[in-house]
Design a protein around this motif. Structure first.
Motif, PDB file in Angstrom:
ATOM      1  N   ALA A  62       0.477  -1.463  -0.097  1.00 13.77           N
ATOM      2  CA  ALA A  62       0.047   0.123  -0.126  1.00 13.77           C
ATOM      3  C   ALA A  62       1.153   1.144   0.045  1.00 13.77           C
ATOM      4  CB  ALA A  62      -1.069  -0.047   1.404  1.00 13.77           C
ATOM      5  N   LYS A  63       0.615   2.179  -0.856  1.00 12.31           N
ATOM      6  CA  LYS A  63       1.386   3.807  -1.245  1.00 12.31           C
ATOM      7  C   LYS A  63       3.136   3.397  -1.264  1.00 12.31           C
ATOM      8  CE  LYS A  63      -0.684   6.648   0.935  1.00 12.31           C
ATOM      9  NZ  LYS A  63      -1.899   7.860   2.241  1.00 12.31           N
ATOM     10  N   VAL A  64       3.395   2.060  -1.887  1.00 10.24           N
ATOM     11  CA  VAL A  64       5.208   2.469  -2.306  1.00 10.24           C
ATOM     12  C   VAL A  64       4.468   2.095  -3.740  1.00 10.24           C
ATOM     13  CG1 VAL A  64       7.176   0.567  -2.558  1.00 10.24           C
ATOM     14  CG2 VAL A  64       5.014   0.824  -0.149  1.00 10.24           C
ATOM     15  N   ASP A  65       5.996   3.216  -4.111  1.00  6.84           N
ATOM     16  CA  ASP A  65       5.993   2.950  -5.822  1.00  6.84           C
ATOM     17  C   ASP A  65       6.015   1.950  -5.916  1.00  6.84           C
ATOM     18  OD1 ASP A  65       7.470   3.543  -8.147  1.00  6.84           O
ATOM     19  OD2 ASP A  65       8.727   5.452  -7.315  1.00  6.84           O
ATOM     20  N   PRO A  66       5.532   1.723  -6.840  1.00  3.62           N
ATOM     21  CA  PRO A  66       6.525   0.351  -7.960  1.00  3.62           C
ATOM     22  C   PRO A  66       7.544   0.258  -8.403  1.00  3.62           C
ATOM     23  CG  PRO A  66       4.190   1.196  -8.612  1.00  3.62           C
ATOM     24  CD  PRO A  66       5.300   1.999  -7.745  1.00  3.62           C
ATOM     25  N   TRP A  67       8.764   1.221  -8.823  1.00  6.38           N
ATOM     26  CA  TRP A  67       9.920   1.109  -8.747  1.00  6.38           C
ATOM     27  C   TRP A  67      10.134   0.683  -7.625  1.00  6.38           C
ATOM     28  CZ3 TRP A  67      12.139   0.868 -13.092  1.00  6.38           C
ATOM     29  CH2 TRP A  67      10.914   1.381 -14.307  1.00  6.38           C
ATOM     30  N   ALA A  68       9.884   0.829  -6.154  1.00  6.56           N
ATOM     31  CA  ALA A  68      10.836   0.679  -4.817  1.00  6.56           C
ATOM     32  C   ALA A  68      11.530  -1.362  -5.055  1.00  6.56           C
ATOM     33  CB  ALA A  68       9.843   0.786  -4.261  1.00  6.56           C
ATOM     34  N   TYR A  69      10.013  -1.806  -5.788  1.00  8.89           N
ATOM     35  CA  TYR A  69      10.504  -3.296  -6.323  1.00  8.89           C
ATOM     36  C   TYR A  69      11.303  -3.857  -6.978  1.00  8.89           C
ATOM     37  CZ  TYR A  69       6.748  -3.347  -2.732  1.00  8.89           C
ATOM     38  OH  TYR A  69       5.889  -2.610  -1.143  1.00  8.89           O
ATOM     39  N   ALA A  70      11.697  -2.737  -7.940  1.00  7.87           N
ATOM     40  CA  ALA A  70      12.174  -3.016  -8.910  1.00  7.87           C
ATOM     41  C   ALA A  70      13.830  -3.981  -8.764  1.00  7.87           C
ATOM     42  CB  ALA A  70      13.222  -2.073 -10.311  1.00  7.87           C
ATOM     43  N   ALA A  71      14.345  -2.877  -7.751  1.00  9.00           N
ATOM     44  CA  ALA A  71      15.993  -3.941  -7.156  1.00  9.00           C
ATOM     45  C   ALA A  71      15.976  -5.150  -6.327  1.00  9.00           C
ATOM     46  CB  ALA A  71      16.088  -3.582  -6.554  1.00  9.00           C
ATOM     47  N   ILE A  72      15.510  -5.105  -5.754  1.00  9.53           N
ATOM     48  CA  ILE A  72      15.209  -6.720  -5.426  1.00  9.53           C
ATOM     49  C   ILE A  72      14.308  -7.889  -5.998  1.00  9.53           C
ATOM     50  CG2 ILE A  72      12.842  -6.700  -4.072  1.00  9.53           C
ATOM     51  CD1 ILE A  72      13.987  -8.395  -1.546  1.00  9.53           C
ATOM     52  N   LEU A  73      13.568  -7.698  -7.327  1.00  6.32           N
ATOM     53  CA  LEU A  73      13.665  -8.337  -8.303  1.00  6.32           C
ATOM     54  C   LEU A  73      14.145  -8.690  -9.115  1.00  6.32           C
ATOM     55  CD1 LEU A  73       9.909  -7.613  -8.068  1.00  6.32           C
ATOM     56  CD2 LEU A  73      10.334  -9.733  -6.961  1.00  6.32           C
ATOM     57  N   GLN A  74      14.802  -7.577  -9.519  1.00  4.94           N
ATOM     58  CA  GLN A  74      15.934  -7.796 -10.798  1.00  4.94           C
ATOM     59  C   GLN A  74      17.008  -8.919 -11.120  1.00  4.94           C
ATOM     60  OE1 GLN A  74      19.068  -4.953 -11.175  1.00  4.94           O
ATOM     61  NE2 GLN A  74      19.138  -4.474  -9.038  1.00  4.94           N
ATOM     62  N   GLY A  75      16.824  -9.352  -9.680  1.00  4.39           N
ATOM     63  CA  GLY A  75      17.829 -10.822 -10.182  1.00  4.39           C
ATOM     64  C   GLY A  75      17.018 -12.198 -10.721  1.00  4.39           C
ATOM     65  N   ILE A 207      20.192  -7.176   8.944  1.00  2.00           N
ATOM     66  CA  ILE A 207      20.271  -7.220   7.373  1.00  2.00           C
ATOM     67  C   ILE A 207      20.380  -6.541   6.279  1.00  2.00           C
ATOM     68  CG2 ILE A 207      17.946  -7.965   6.414  1.00  2.00           C
ATOM     69  CD1 ILE A 207      19.185 -10.269   4.858  1.00  2.00           C
ATOM     70  N   SER A 208      21.730  -6.548   5.382  1.00  2.00           N
ATOM     71  CA  SER A 208      21.572  -5.351   4.623  1.00  2.00           C
ATOM     72  C   SER A 208      20.621  -5.834   3.295  1.00  2.00           C
ATOM     73  CB  SER A 208      23.328  -5.555   3.776  1.00  2.00           C
ATOM     74  OG  SER A 208      23.739  -6.376   2.714  1.00  2.00           O
ATOM     75  N   SER A 209      20.961  -4.872   2.134  1.00  3.02           N
ATOM     76  CA  SER A 209      20.254  -4.798   1.107  1.00  3.02           C
ATOM     77  C   SER A 209      20.467  -5.729   0.114  1.00  3.02           C
ATOM     78  CB  SER A 209      20.183  -3.822   0.815  1.00  3.02           C
ATOM     79  OG  SER A 209      19.254  -2.795   0.979  1.00  3.02           O
ATOM     80  N   GLU A 210      21.642  -5.819   0.198  1.00  3.70           N
ATOM     81  CA  GLU A 210      22.346  -6.636  -0.288  1.00  3.70           C
ATOM     82  C   GLU A 210      22.304  -7.869  -0.499  1.00  3.70           C
ATOM     83  OE1 GLU A 210      24.037  -4.123   0.796  1.00  3.70           O
ATOM     84  OE2 GLU A 210      24.378  -2.979  -1.517  1.00  3.70           O
ATOM     85  N   GLU A 211      22.108  -8.533   0.959  1.00  3.28           N
ATOM     86  CA  GLU A 211      22.338  -9.709   1.311  1.00  3.28           C
ATOM     87  C   GLU A 211      20.455 -10.217   1.223  1.00  3.28           C
ATOM     88  OE1 GLU A 211      25.302 -10.236   4.832  1.00  3.28           O
ATOM     89  OE2 GLU A 211      23.586  -9.294   6.009  1.00  3.28           O
ATOM     90  N   MET A 212      19.542  -8.941   1.623  1.00  2.00           N
ATOM     91  CA  MET A 212      18.465  -9.755   0.882  1.00  2.00           C
ATOM     92  C   MET A 212      18.030  -9.656   0.073  1.00  2.00           C
ATOM     93  SD  MET A 212      15.518  -9.457   2.902  1.00  2.00           S
ATOM     94  CE  MET A 212      14.137  -9.533   2.766  1.00  2.00           C
TER      95      MET A 212
END
Length: 229
Positions: A62-75, A207-212
């Motif tokens: 809710a109320k999160v920019d869709p682009w905010a999920y691009a980095a965690i899903l790019q893998g 946990i770091s973003s990279e590890e996550m």
């Protein structure tokens, strides 16, 4: 009164939207291994060779920019999965009545589709799951009964999640099939599942973003691999 009420909801939905952090987003836009398309159906991440047998429709929280999920899903896209990140109407998945095919049409050549989402987006994904081949939840749970669906389900939670807490996920466990895969990532908070900064009421991640990102990619890749034709 009706007009004022509708106007109030629309205005509220646009206030406080959590923006994508620029540095993680830049890694997506500069990634030579994937193709990023800002399509009508959503943000489409694809392997650069265009060959993909499995897709994931992903619904933001809710109320999160869709682009905010691009980095965690790019893998996932790097590994051959087509990802379509939706843009929920009014930034809230519950106000978006579109069916799964409104998003899978972004990649009609893909024959197997999972649906997933984060937080409230995951609750909406559960509603669309009967039309999908699998369900993936990030810090979320179902409000509808899928226990007899036979659907493959992966539910990923965080040990430091202050919003979709362990108790809330456990209370809704019976809505999922008995063989649903339940995984808790140590040190992950609610906001660890996206790149949009801290969130009110959440825990503190260790946990770091990279590890996550790496752990989520590994878990979802392993889950989706058996679905490939």
């Amino acid at each position: 009164m009706v007009v004022l009420g509708v106007g109030g909801v629309v205005a509220w939905s646009q206030i406080g939207v959590m923006a994508a952090e620029p540095e993680p987003l830049a890694t997506v836009q500069e990634n030579p291994q994937i193709t990023v398309t800002d399509a009508d159906q959503g943000i489409v991440l694809e392997p650069v060779d265009g060959e993909s047998d499995v897709g994931l429709v992903f619904i933001p929280g809710a109320k999160v920019d869709p682009w905010a999920y691009a980095a965690i899903l790019q893998g996932l896209a790097e590994d051959g999965v087509t990802v379509v990140i939706t843009r929920p109407w009014l930034n809230l998945a519950f106000f978006d009545p579109r069916g799964l095919d409104a998003f899978t049409s972004a990649a009609p050549e893909v024959g197997v589709w999972a649906v997933g989402g984060h937080s409230l987006g995951g609750v909406r994904a559960c509603q669309l799951a009967p039309d999908a081949d699998a369900l993936v939840l990030f810090g979320s749970y179902c409000a509808n009964d899928l226990s007899q669906s036979g659907l493959p389900v992966l539910s990923i939670s965080g040990s430091e999640d202050g919003l979709s807490t362990a108790d809330k996920i456990a209370d809704a466990r019976d809505e999922l099939p008995a063989d649903a895969e339940m995984v808790e990532i140590d040190g992950a908070s609610h906001a660890s599942f996206g790149d949009y900064g801290p969130q009110d009421g959440d825990g503190t991640p260790t946990i770091s973003s990279e590890e996550m990102h790496a752990e989520v990619t590994r878990l979802v890749d392993e889950f989706l691999a058996p679905l490939a034709p």
